[in-house]
Design a protein around this motif. Sequence first.
Motif, PDB file in Angstrom:
ATOM      1  N   ILE A  33       0.917  -1.341   0.116  1.00  0.00           N
ATOM      2  CA  ILE A  33      -0.125  -0.009   0.094  1.00  0.00           C
ATOM      3  C   ILE A  33       0.946   1.051  -0.044  1.00  0.00           C
ATOM      4  O   ILE A  33       1.647   1.323   0.672  1.00  0.00           O
ATOM      5  CB  ILE A  33      -0.887   0.149   1.133  1.00  0.00           C
ATOM      6  N   ILE A  34       0.500   1.989  -0.782  1.00  0.00           N
ATOM      7  CA  ILE A  34       1.209   3.488  -0.945  1.00  0.00           C
ATOM      8  C   ILE A  34       0.343   4.418  -0.057  1.00  0.00           C
ATOM      9  O   ILE A  34      -0.739   4.412  -0.481  1.00  0.00           O
ATOM     10  CB  ILE A  34       1.499   3.842  -2.375  1.00  0.00           C
ATOM     11  N   VAL A  35       1.165   5.093   0.644  1.00  0.00           N
ATOM     12  CA  VAL A  35       0.321   6.219   1.832  1.00  0.00           C
ATOM     13  C   VAL A  35       0.870   7.449   1.407  1.00  0.00           C
ATOM     14  O   VAL A  35       2.260   7.598   1.470  1.00  0.00           O
ATOM     15  CB  VAL A  35       0.356   5.508   3.085  1.00  0.00           C
ATOM     16  N   VAL A  36      -0.119   8.331   1.013  1.00  0.00           N
ATOM     17  CA  VAL A  36       0.207   9.790   0.994  1.00  0.00           C
ATOM     18  C   VAL A  36      -0.497  10.624   2.077  1.00  0.00           C
ATOM     19  O   VAL A  36      -1.440  10.397   2.388  1.00  0.00           O
ATOM     20  CB  VAL A  36      -0.063  10.269  -0.264  1.00  0.00           C
ATOM     21  N   LEU A  37       0.486  11.639   2.521  1.00  0.00           N
ATOM     22  CA  LEU A  37      -0.164  12.729   3.347  1.00  0.00           C
ATOM     23  C   LEU A  37      -0.175  14.054   2.548  1.00  0.00           C
ATOM     24  O   LEU A  37       0.919  14.480   1.680  1.00  0.00           O
ATOM     25  CB  LEU A  37       0.886  12.844   4.374  1.00  0.00           C
ATOM     26  N   LEU A  38      -1.399  14.379   2.353  1.00  0.00           N
ATOM     27  CA  LEU A  38      -1.749  15.732   1.720  1.00  0.00           C
ATOM     28  C   LEU A  38      -1.583  16.942   2.541  1.00  0.00           C
ATOM     29  O   LEU A  38      -1.934  17.055   3.779  1.00  0.00           O
ATOM     30  CB  LEU A  38      -3.148  15.754   1.029  1.00  0.00           C
ATOM     31  N   ASN A  39      -1.027  18.016   2.186  1.00  0.00           N
ATOM     32  CA  ASN A  39      -0.628  19.416   2.839  1.00  0.00           C
ATOM     33  C   ASN A  39      -2.124  20.135   2.561  1.00  0.00           C
ATOM     34  O   ASN A  39      -2.436  20.557   1.588  1.00  0.00           O
ATOM     35  CB  ASN A  39       0.362  19.873   2.292  1.00  0.00           C
TER      36      ASN A  39
END
Length: 111
Positions: A33-39
């Motif tokens: 799983i690729i996990v992204v944190l959005l600003n």
Amino acid sequence: MTEISASGNTLQIGNQTVEFEYGIDDLVQLNGIIVVLLNIPTGETNNRNVIGLDQNGSIRWRIEELDSERTDKPYVEIDITNGELVADNWMGVQAIVDIDTGAVKDTKLTK
């Protein structure tokens, strides 16, 4: 292994391009799983700004929102600790996140 990179609000997974409504602050990978944190910009409210995607770029989940009296509590940091996804919000709450569903399994106060 598929090459993964982020620039601005665009995530590149091999030949797949995924664009988000906000810029990408960070990304980690765990169990495929690729996990992204959005600003999330000041003045906007989005408390589900951690997103899990599969290797094809399909969104599998958005993090569960934490209960709180405050309406604005976006996540500001993600990391893999002891084999688990950890997300911290700006209020000092650290969440242990289920990598398969985005559900918050446990929380603790860090401030």
